[in-house]
Design an enzyme around this catalytic site. Structure first.
Site, short mmCIF file in Angstrom:
data_model
loop_
_atom_site.label_atom_id
_atom_site.label_comp_id
_atom_site.label_asym_id
_atom_site.label_seq_id
_atom_site.Cartn_x
_atom_site.Cartn_y
_atom_site.Cartn_z
N PHE A 36 0.84 -1.20 0.00
CA PHE A 36 0.00 0.00 0.00
C PHE A 36 0.87 1.25 0.00
O PHE A 36 1.86 1.33 0.74
CB PHE A 36 -0.87 0.07 1.26
N ASP A 37 0.47 2.24 -0.77
CA ASP A 37 0.97 3.59 -0.58
C ASP A 37 0.36 4.14 0.71
O ASP A 37 -0.63 3.60 1.23
CB ASP A 37 0.57 4.45 -1.78
#
Length: 298
Positions: free
Chosen positions: A161-162
């Site tokens: 995930f960013d």
């Protein structure tokens, strides 16, 4: 007792996200849905090739066993019902126990996410993704031409995930875009002990955390935070996760370096980011999806 999906991780996915229907979709985009339907019917006995999210779905479904149904995958597709037969046939061919689906023949299917209490929606249609995010459902536009997932970790679901505008709110990203890097670093240094607000994918990370804790010896989950942040802005991100009582297994603070090659080494089954540039970099190496949220997508 009535049938319910309560307590399960529910993934809603379009047919193009699960299978490689790009050749067929080219016919559909020419505006002749009858020709598309006939093509799918002609290929009914021919299983579709795995698509960009196939590995993620297959591994999540492996969390189910004789003792518990922990994950439900539902097809939510703009396909017509006739073409839906091939989707189910293809799932059966690969041993994917997918039983539910809605096929809307070109109409937006995202409105069925709420009755499903979906934890994630993956689609190739940006408009459906935006609508799902507006409705509060974690959603991403898959890039159908992304590299497929590595087969090196058959018993581990790997998801990256960013941070800002994905796991976290876009508060800090707004400062960066309006005032630059120095102001962003100072803002995050000043607020290091103040947790960031939740972004659109925090509920999915929390659901994955619960699934990992409930667990099964056959499968496990490994998560990574992959962010353009660097020290000193790293601390607020870590402290936010601690405040949520959610752990990630890896955190990469890349200070603006391209994410693609780092993701290639992590080998996720899927990567989520709000910026198309990062997704294009990642898609050369791993399955990737665009989270159309936050100031970068306004």
């Amino acid at each position: 007792m009535p049938v319910t999906l309560e307590g399960q991780l529910v993934v809603a996915i379009s047919s193009r996200a699960l299978f490689d229907f790009e050749e067929e979709n080219h016919v559909f985009e020419q505006g002749d849905d009858r020709a598309y339907m006939q093509l799918q019917l002609d290929r009914l006995e021919e299983p579709a090739k795995p698509g960009v999210a196939f590995s993620l779905v297959r591994k999540l479904l492996a969390f189910n066993d004789a003792d518990a149904q922990r994950v439900e995958v539902v097809i939510l597709s703009r396909n017509d019902p006739v073409s839906g037969m091939r989707v189910f046939r293809s799932a059966q061919h690969y041993g994917l126990p997918i039983q539910r689906g809605s096929f809307t023949r070109g109409q937006p299917p995202w409105r069925y996410l709420k009755p499903l209490n979906a934890n994630l929606f993956l689609s190739a249609h940006l408009s459906d993704v935006r609508a799902a995010l507006d409705a509060g459902v974690p959603a991403a536009q898959v890039y159908p031409h992304s590299a497929l997932a590595s087969e090196a970790h058959p018993n581990e679901v790997r998801i990256a995930f960013d941070g800002d505008a994905v796991l976290f709110s876009d508060e800090a990203e707004r400062v960066f875009q309006a005032q630059g890097l120095s102001a962003f670093q100072q803002h995050e240094r000043d607020k290091a002990s103040q947790p960031l607000l939740a972004g659109p994918f925090k509920p999915l990370l929390a659901a994955l955390h619960r699934l990992q804790q409930e667990g099964t010896p056959a499968m496990r989950i490994r998560t990574a935070l992959v962010t353009a942040r660097s020290a000193p802005a790293h601390e607020r991100a870590i402290r936010t996760l601690m405040n949520w009582n959610i752990e990630v297994d890896e955190a990469m603070f890349l200070g603006g370096l391209p994410k693609g090659e780092f993701l290639r080494e992590f080998e996720p089954d899927f990567f989520f980011d709000d910026q198309t540039g990062h997704i294009e970099s990642a898609a050369k190496h791993v399955p990737a999806g665009h989270v159309a949220s936050g100031v970068s997508n306004s």
